[in-house]
Write a protein that holds these residues in place. Structure first.
Motif, PDB file in Angstrom:
ATOM      1  N   LEU A   1      25.260  -7.693  83.274  1.00 43.40           N
ATOM      2  CA  LEU A   1      26.794  -7.679  82.734  1.00 43.40           C
ATOM      3  C   LEU A   1      26.668  -6.455  82.372  1.00 43.40           C
ATOM      4  N   LYS A   2      26.030  -5.645  81.442  1.00 38.91           N
ATOM      5  CA  LYS A   2      26.481  -4.495  80.611  1.00 38.91           C
ATOM      6  C   LYS A   2      26.610  -3.410  81.678  1.00 38.91           C
ATOM      7  N   PRO A   3      27.556  -2.427  81.119  1.00 40.59           N
ATOM      8  CA  PRO A   3      27.583  -1.770  81.412  1.00 40.59           C
ATOM      9  C   PRO A   3      26.580  -0.818  80.678  1.00 40.59           C
ATOM     10  N   PHE A   4      26.283   0.201  82.031  1.00 39.01           N
ATOM     11  CA  PHE A   4      24.966   1.485  81.168  1.00 39.01           C
ATOM     12  C   PHE A   4      25.075   1.868  79.951  1.00 39.01           C
ATOM     13  N   PRO A   5      24.672   2.488  79.680  1.00 33.29           N
ATOM     14  CA  PRO A   5      24.625   3.305  77.657  1.00 33.29           C
ATOM     15  C   PRO A   5      26.345   4.806  77.923  1.00 33.29           C
ATOM     16  N   TRP A   6      25.515   5.227  79.098  1.00 30.88           N
ATOM     17  CA  TRP A   6      26.176   6.646  79.579  1.00 30.88           C
ATOM     18  C   TRP A   6      27.292   6.373  80.378  1.00 30.88           C
ATOM     19  N   GLU A   7      27.515   5.450  80.940  1.00 31.19           N
ATOM     20  CA  GLU A   7      28.746   5.030  81.167  1.00 31.19           C
ATOM     21  C   GLU A   7      29.842   4.788  80.454  1.00 31.19           C
ATOM     22  N   THR A   8      29.533   3.704  79.253  1.00 30.00           N
ATOM     23  CA  THR A   8      30.378   3.364  78.158  1.00 30.00           C
ATOM     24  C   THR A   8      30.669   4.311  77.311  1.00 30.00           C
ATOM     25  N   LYS A   9      29.896   5.109  76.852  1.00 30.71           N
ATOM     26  CA  LYS A   9      30.040   6.669  76.254  1.00 30.71           C
ATOM     27  C   LYS A   9      31.386   6.893  77.029  1.00 30.71           C
ATOM     28  N   GLU A  10      30.827   7.641  78.225  1.00 25.00           N
ATOM     29  CA  GLU A  10      31.658   8.835  79.024  1.00 25.00           C
ATOM     30  C   GLU A  10      32.865   8.180  79.341  1.00 25.00           C
ATOM     31  N   THR A  11      33.700   6.615  79.731  1.00 27.71           N
ATOM     32  CA  THR A  11      34.752   6.498  80.332  1.00 27.71           C
ATOM     33  C   THR A  11      35.601   5.772  80.038  1.00 27.71           C
TER      34      THR A  11
ATOM     35  N   LEU B   1      33.241 -11.503  78.413  1.00 25.46           N
ATOM     36  CA  LEU B   1      33.492 -10.898  78.665  1.00 25.46           C
ATOM     37  C   LEU B   1      32.997  -9.354  78.544  1.00 25.46           C
ATOM     38  N   VAL B   2      31.500  -9.408  78.976  1.00 23.78           N
ATOM     39  CA  VAL B   2      31.199  -8.733  79.067  1.00 23.78           C
ATOM     40  C   VAL B   2      31.386  -8.423  80.733  1.00 23.78           C
ATOM     41  N   GLU B   3      31.318  -9.063  81.259  1.00 22.32           N
ATOM     42  CA  GLU B   3      31.860  -8.710  82.803  1.00 22.32           C
ATOM     43  C   GLU B   3      32.881  -8.041  82.858  1.00 22.32           C
ATOM     44  N   LEU B   4      34.013  -8.406  81.956  1.00 24.52           N
ATOM     45  CA  LEU B   4      35.616  -8.384  81.624  1.00 24.52           C
ATOM     46  C   LEU B   4      34.974  -6.151  81.744  1.00 24.52           C
ATOM     47  N   GLU B   5      34.306  -5.896  80.978  1.00 20.99           N
ATOM     48  CA  GLU B   5      34.128  -5.179  79.801  1.00 20.99           C
ATOM     49  C   GLU B   5      33.773  -3.890  81.463  1.00 20.99           C
ATOM     50  N   LYS B   6      32.820  -4.812  82.306  1.00 17.30           N
ATOM     51  CA  LYS B   6      32.067  -4.191  83.377  1.00 17.30           C
ATOM     52  C   LYS B   6      32.986  -3.641  84.140  1.00 17.30           C
ATOM     53  N   THR B   7      34.129  -4.874  85.067  1.00 17.81           N
ATOM     54  CA  THR B   7      34.975  -4.496  85.485  1.00 17.81           C
ATOM     55  C   THR B   7      35.613  -3.407  85.684  1.00 17.81           C
ATOM     56  N   ILE B   8      36.065  -3.317  84.300  1.00 17.94           N
ATOM     57  CA  ILE B   8      37.209  -2.896  83.705  1.00 17.94           C
ATOM     58  C   ILE B   8      37.028  -1.320  84.004  1.00 17.94           C
ATOM     59  N   LEU B   9      35.422  -0.571  83.337  1.00 17.27           N
ATOM     60  CA  LEU B   9      34.982  -0.154  83.631  1.00 17.27           C
ATOM     61  C   LEU B   9      34.858   0.988  85.697  1.00 17.27           C
ATOM     62  N   TYR B  10      34.414   0.140  86.632  1.00 15.64           N
ATOM     63  CA  TYR B  10      33.797   0.320  87.823  1.00 15.64           C
ATOM     64  C   TYR B  10      35.456   0.385  88.164  1.00 15.64           C
ATOM     65  N   PHE B  11      37.026   0.267  87.581  1.00 15.50           N
ATOM     66  CA  PHE B  11      38.050   0.008  87.862  1.00 15.50           C
ATOM     67  C   PHE B  11      38.482   1.953  87.611  1.00 15.50           C
ATOM     68  N   LYS B  12      37.896   2.084  86.374  1.00 17.47           N
ATOM     69  CA  LYS B  12      38.255   3.235  85.092  1.00 17.47           C
ATOM     70  C   LYS B  12      37.788   4.276  86.386  1.00 17.47           C
TER      71      LYS B  12
ATOM     72  N   SER C   1      41.577 -13.268  72.664  1.00 20.27           N
ATOM     73  CA  SER C   1      42.788 -14.692  73.120  1.00 20.27           C
ATOM     74  C   SER C   1      43.147 -15.285  73.235  1.00 20.27           C
ATOM     75  N   LEU C   2      42.170 -15.141  74.693  1.00 18.03           N
ATOM     76  CA  LEU C   2      42.342 -15.728  76.476  1.00 18.03           C
ATOM     77  C   LEU C   2      41.480 -16.056  75.988  1.00 18.03           C
ATOM     78  N   HIS C   3      40.489 -17.086  74.491  1.00 12.25           N
ATOM     79  CA  HIS C   3      39.078 -17.680  75.162  1.00 12.25           C
ATOM     80  C   HIS C   3      38.095 -17.090  76.022  1.00 12.25           C
ATOM     81  N   PHE C   4      38.042 -16.316  76.156  1.00 11.31           N
ATOM     82  CA  PHE C   4      37.164 -16.088  77.681  1.00 11.31           C
ATOM     83  C   PHE C   4      35.471 -16.358  76.321  1.00 11.31           C
ATOM     84  N   THR C   5      34.733 -16.174  77.738  1.00 16.14           N
ATOM     85  CA  THR C   5      33.458 -16.885  76.697  1.00 16.14           C
ATOM     86  C   THR C   5      33.060 -15.586  76.655  1.00 16.14           C
TER      87      THR C   5
END
Length: 293
Positions: free
Chosen positions: A211-221, A244-255, A236-240
């Motif tokens: 579920l992790k974004p690729f390193p170059w995606e995280t750096k750029e976006t 949290l990893v899937e959330l990060e990737k989904t936010i990346l795709y949204f952007k 704060s919402l007690h996500f596992t």
């Protein structure tokens, strides 16, 4: 988005449950299970089936979308090495097709949670091996000789077909093959329950890496301060950790899809009481739905 292919439904079951994937009612030649972001394919046994499934999946995904996907082949494998234990996980760092003698070399571009690596050979038939050489070859099994075992470590029946086909549609750094030891080539088949149990054993660390974004995606976006901000909200919402990893990737795709839009916020609980696990999961799923519009 990510794609994982499995030969057997018993290999896929833990992943189907963990990702909440649903059967695709418009099944093609193969069995598919989907989420808004992921495709899990059960191809059946054999390298030809694995290759055809990769082709069918790839034609359903735009060329632009493919740039942001991992494509993995996961499953069980036998081994000639009695030093390797049942349930051990290994990434294929070298791949050989027994019938064509072609060799392939998957690329490791980042540090995964599970570190084991091994040479994997793909055969056209099930393989057996007698350490003493006293047993007779089993029907439909390819019996390895003592000499052959010197160049063979892990064995499967799909990886070379998967890897060659995936290379037509994806970059090398997107393609990974991981295998879990299920037997020492005794010439018997593992039960479905045992296969599923072995796959569950390695699920959590693999899921986090998948579920992790690729390193170059995280750096750029998704710069680190922004990544930290969203992670703090999720915490704060007690996500596992997997959430949290899937959330990060989904936010990346949204952007990537909506570069000029504000990222939608989750529906925060109305009181400060500690969230129960089920409520946390509901908030997480609702937030993902907002991000996947």
């Amino acid at each position: 988005m990510g794609v994982i292919t499995f030969a057997l439904i018993s290999e896929a079951k833990p992943w189907i449950r963990a990702l909440g994937a649903k059967p695709d009612r418009t099944q093609g030649r193969f069995r598919y299970f989907r989420t808004p972001e992921h495709i899990l394919a059960v191809t059946g046994v054999g390298k030809l089936a694995a290759a055809l499934a990769v082709g069918e999946i790839s034609h359903q995904i735009s060329k632009e979308e493919r740039k942001h996907e991992r494509i993995w082949n996961l499953g069980i494998a036998g081994t000639t090495s009695f030093e390797k234990s049942l349930g051990d996980f290994f990434w294929a760092n070298r791949l050989t097709d027994d019938s064509t003698k072609k060799e392939y070399f998957p690329e490791r571009i980042e540090s995964f949670s599970l570190k084991g690596e091994a040479h994997l050979t793909t055969f056209d038939r099930p393989v057996s091996f007698s350490k003493t050489g006293e047993t007779k070859p089993l029907t439909n099994f390819r019996e390895l000789t003592q000499a052959e075992t010197k160049s063979v470590d892990l064995v499967d029946m799909e990886a070379s077909g998967f890897f060659e086909a995936a290379g037509l549609y994806f970059e090398l750094e997107q393609i990974q093959i991981g295998k879990i030891i299920s037997d020492h080539l005794e010439g018997t088949f593992c039960t479905e329950d045992k296969v599923t149990g072995y796959m569950e054993k390695s699920l959590e660390p693999l899921l986090s890496d998948f579920l992790k974004p690729f390193p170059w995606e995280t750096k750029e976006t998704l710069p680190l301060p922004e990544k930290t901000q969203w992670r703090e909200i999720g915490t704060s919402l007690h996500f596992t950790e997997s959430m949290l990893v899937e959330l990060e990737k989904t936010i990346l795709y949204f952007k990537l899809r909506h570069p000029d839009s504000e990222i939608p916020l989750p529906s925060f609980p109305k009181n400060d009481k500690k969230l129960e696990k089920q409520k946390s999961k509901e908030i997480f799923q609702n937030w993902l739905e907002k991000l996947l519009v």
